[in-house]
Design a protein around this motif. Structure first.
Motif, PDB file in Angstrom:
ATOM      1  N   ILE A  27      -4.096  -6.589   0.201  1.00 42.15           N
ATOM      2  CA  ILE A  27      -5.492  -6.942  -0.012  1.00 42.15           C
ATOM      3  C   ILE A  27      -6.128  -7.285   1.336  1.00 42.15           C
ATOM      4  N   SER A  28      -7.440  -7.202   1.385  1.00 37.97           N
ATOM      5  CA  SER A  28      -8.180  -7.485   2.614  1.00 37.97           C
ATOM      6  C   SER A  28      -8.230  -8.987   2.887  1.00 37.97           C
ATOM      7  N   ASP A  29      -8.683  -9.346   4.091  1.00 42.23           N
ATOM      8  CA  ASP A  29      -8.839 -10.764   4.440  1.00 42.23           C
ATOM      9  C   ASP A  29      -9.818 -11.453   3.494  1.00 42.23           C
ATOM     10  N   SER A  30     -10.913 -10.777   3.148  1.00 42.68           N
ATOM     11  CA  SER A  30     -11.901 -11.404   2.254  1.00 42.68           C
ATOM     12  C   SER A  30     -11.330 -11.566   0.842  1.00 42.68           C
ATOM     13  N   ALA A 109       1.309  -9.944 -10.464  1.00 44.43           N
ATOM     14  CA  ALA A 109       0.852  -9.248  -9.262  1.00 44.43           C
ATOM     15  C   ALA A 109       1.376  -9.951  -8.015  1.00 44.43           C
ATOM     16  N   THR A 110       1.625  -9.164  -6.996  1.00 44.97           N
ATOM     17  CA  THR A 110       1.930  -9.696  -5.673  1.00 44.97           C
ATOM     18  C   THR A 110       0.904  -9.117  -4.724  1.00 44.97           C
ATOM     19  N   PHE A 111       0.049 -10.008  -4.205  1.00 47.47           N
ATOM     20  CA  PHE A 111      -0.956  -9.609  -3.228  1.00 47.47           C
ATOM     21  C   PHE A 111      -0.391  -9.882  -1.835  1.00 47.47           C
ATOM     22  N   ARG A 112      -0.502  -8.893  -0.939  1.00 45.83           N
ATOM     23  CA  ARG A 112       0.005  -9.038   0.427  1.00 45.83           C
ATOM     24  C   ARG A 112      -1.153  -8.966   1.412  1.00 45.83           C
ATOM     25  N   GLU A 159     -14.404   4.272 -12.697  1.00 49.59           N
ATOM     26  CA  GLU A 159     -14.690   5.060 -11.485  1.00 49.59           C
ATOM     27  C   GLU A 159     -15.445   4.226 -10.449  1.00 49.59           C
ATOM     28  N   ILE A 160     -16.392   3.403 -10.892  1.00 47.05           N
ATOM     29  CA  ILE A 160     -17.139   2.536  -9.973  1.00 47.05           C
ATOM     30  C   ILE A 160     -16.193   1.546  -9.297  1.00 47.05           C
ATOM     31  N   LEU A 161     -15.295   0.935 -10.083  1.00 47.09           N
ATOM     32  CA  LEU A 161     -14.346  -0.022  -9.514  1.00 47.09           C
ATOM     33  C   LEU A 161     -13.453   0.644  -8.473  1.00 47.09           C
ATOM     34  N   ALA A 167      -8.750  -3.532  -3.202  1.00 44.91           N
ATOM     35  CA  ALA A 167      -7.487  -3.676  -3.920  1.00 44.91           C
ATOM     36  C   ALA A 167      -7.651  -4.497  -5.199  1.00 44.91           C
ATOM     37  N   PHE A 168      -8.475  -5.554  -5.150  1.00 43.59           N
ATOM     38  CA  PHE A 168      -8.672  -6.353  -6.360  1.00 43.59           C
ATOM     39  C   PHE A 168      -9.203  -5.503  -7.500  1.00 43.59           C
ATOM     40  N   TRP A 169     -10.080  -4.570  -7.213  1.00 46.18           N
ATOM     41  CA  TRP A 169     -10.621  -3.717  -8.276  1.00 46.18           C
ATOM     42  C   TRP A 169      -9.575  -2.712  -8.742  1.00 46.18           C
ATOM     43  N   ARG A 170      -8.695  -2.248  -7.853  1.00 43.00           N
ATOM     44  CA  ARG A 170      -7.589  -1.386  -8.305  1.00 43.00           C
ATOM     45  C   ARG A 170      -6.685  -2.177  -9.258  1.00 43.00           C
ATOM     46  N   TYR A 171      -6.464  -3.449  -8.938  1.00 47.73           N
ATOM     47  CA  TYR A 171      -5.675  -4.313  -9.817  1.00 47.73           C
ATOM     48  C   TYR A 171      -6.376  -4.461 -11.165  1.00 47.73           C
TER      49      TYR A 171
END
Length: 190
Positions: A27-30, A109-112, A159-161, A167-171
């Protein structure tokens, strides 16, 4: 983490054994800042709230990219019953009084990010409501609420997500896909 197996056991007993989803991704810094703003919270409950006509409640938060809508949800407070917390979140985010029907998905989930890892759990619940009007009570957190459909969530909103590249939207898409598949299975094999 206060949503341990003991806290979740009554949910499973009453609303069934959920489908299990494992998700891992960078995931991104934000996104990391958003996920860790409250270090004590490493979970959320997401609610697929349907009305008698089969419409699905969707919410939009102020920071969402234009066109992004998702099912409501939030955190269960320490010492709060999981089912009661889910019902409270539905009321706060949509203004709807709901009845929980089924525990659809338990996601791990594991966010890196930058060598760090955060374990996150999402519990997706199916709920019904006889209410017709969406009226979010938490106007600081919820910009708008509207009715959509499961087909919209599986199609154009999906599709919008994905197009956001986040990455959060892919999750969230993985959660939505798993929940919609379990909803379809429950409807065909009650």
């Amino acid at each position: 983490m206060h949503l341990d197996d003991a806290a979740l056991a009554p949910l499973r007993e009453r609303y069934g054994t959920p489908a299990v989803l494992e998700w891992r991704g960078a995931i991104s810094d934000s996104e990391w800042a958003l996920a860790t703003y409250n270090p004590a919270r490493t979970h959320d409950v997401t609610l697929f709230v349907v009305d008698p006509g089969g419409r699905l409640a969707l919410i939009r938060k102020p920071h969402f990219t234009e066109g992004v809508w998702r099912p409501p949800g939030g955190g269960v407070r320490p010492h709060e019953d999981v089912a009661a917390g889910a019902v409270r979140e539905a009321l706060e985010e949509t203004g709807l009084r709901v009845e929980l029907l089924r525990y659809l998905v338990a996601a791990d989930a594991t966010f890196r990010n930058a060598g760090r890892e955060l374990r996150w759990r999402t519990h997706v619940l199916l709920a019904s409501t006889a209410d017709r009007e969406l009226a979010p009570r938490d106007s600081d957190e919820i910009a708008a609420a509207r009715w959509g459909t499961p087909a919209e969530l599986a199609g154009p909103l999906r599709e919008i997500l994905l197009a956001t590249g986040r990455a959060f939207w892919r999750y969230r898409v993985a959660l939505h896909d798993a929940a919609l598949a379990d909803m379809a299975r429950v409807v065909t094999n009650p």
